[in-house]
Design a protein around this motif. Structure first.
Motif, short mmCIF file in Angstrom:
data_model
loop_
_atom_site.label_atom_id
_atom_site.label_comp_id
_atom_site.label_asym_id
_atom_site.label_seq_id
_atom_site.Cartn_x
_atom_site.Cartn_y
_atom_site.Cartn_z
N ARG A 151 85.98 39.69 66.27
CA ARG A 151 84.95 40.54 65.67
C ARG A 151 85.37 40.86 64.24
NH1 ARG A 151 82.20 46.01 68.06
NH2 ARG A 151 81.55 44.45 69.58
N VAL A 152 84.44 40.71 63.29
CA VAL A 152 84.68 41.08 61.90
C VAL A 152 83.58 42.04 61.45
CG1 VAL A 152 85.88 38.94 61.31
CG2 VAL A 152 83.43 39.08 60.97
N HIS A 153 83.95 42.97 60.59
CA HIS A 153 83.00 43.91 60.02
C HIS A 153 82.64 43.45 58.62
CE1 HIS A 153 83.21 47.00 63.17
NE2 HIS A 153 84.39 46.46 63.38
N VAL A 154 81.35 43.43 58.30
CA VAL A 154 80.92 43.02 56.97
C VAL A 154 81.17 44.17 56.00
CG1 VAL A 154 79.19 41.37 57.77
CG2 VAL A 154 78.53 43.74 57.40
N PRO A 155 81.37 43.84 54.71
CA PRO A 155 81.46 44.92 53.71
C PRO A 155 80.16 45.72 53.69
CG PRO A 155 82.16 42.80 52.78
CD PRO A 155 81.55 42.52 54.12
N ASP A 156 80.26 47.02 53.52
CA ASP A 156 79.07 47.87 53.51
C ASP A 156 78.18 47.59 52.31
OD1 ASP A 156 79.69 49.18 55.85
OD2 ASP A 156 80.49 50.96 54.88
N CYS A 157 76.89 47.61 52.54
CA CYS A 157 75.90 47.55 51.47
C CYS A 157 75.81 48.94 50.84
CB CYS A 157 74.53 47.15 52.02
SG CYS A 157 74.49 45.52 52.80
N THR A 158 75.41 49.01 49.59
CA THR A 158 75.31 50.30 48.90
C THR A 158 74.12 51.11 49.40
OG1 THR A 158 76.29 49.30 46.93
CG2 THR A 158 75.11 51.39 46.61
N PHE A 159 72.96 50.46 49.57
CA PHE A 159 71.74 51.18 49.91
C PHE A 159 71.41 51.05 51.39
CE2 PHE A 159 71.41 49.62 45.52
CZ PHE A 159 71.49 50.83 44.86
N SER A 160 71.14 49.85 51.84
CA SER A 160 70.86 49.61 53.26
C SER A 160 71.04 48.13 53.55
CB SER A 160 69.46 50.08 53.65
OG SER A 160 68.48 49.32 52.99
N ILE A 161 71.11 47.82 54.85
CA ILE A 161 71.31 46.45 55.30
C ILE A 161 70.11 46.01 56.12
CG2 ILE A 161 72.57 47.18 57.36
CD1 ILE A 161 74.39 44.72 57.00
#
Length: 84
Positions: free
Chosen positions: A66-76
């Motif tokens: 399992r990998v976590h994506v880098p967070d988006c600034t506004f929304s995904i």
């Protein structure tokens, strides 16, 4: 016989290619991808109002990762698994 104790992953989508079976999940600004099997893959965060963000490539030879994506600034919008 009924299945007991089986639950589905939240807001998931499945991808099958190579020898991989993947599930993804996206929340307000981030998410994750989890793949089982063998193959080369990475996860992409489809961000709103900015460039997409990617994880590093995973060279998987079995098992589950399992990998976590880098967070988006506004929304995904979604998390997508890309094969390489």
């Amino acid at each position: 016989m009924p299945l007991i104790g089986v639950t589905a992953a939240p807001a998931s989508a499945e991808v099958s290619a190579q020898a991989l079976s993947c599930v993804t999940s996206a929340g307000s600004t981030g998410g994750w991808a989890e793949c089982t099997g063998s193959g080369r893959w990475r996860a992409k965060a489809d961000c709103v109002g900015e460039s997409d963000k990617y994880t590093s490539w995973v060279n998987q030879n079995g098992g589950t990762t399992r990998v976590h994506v880098p967070d988006c600034t506004f929304s995904i919008r979604q998390v997508v698994v890309e094969l390489g």
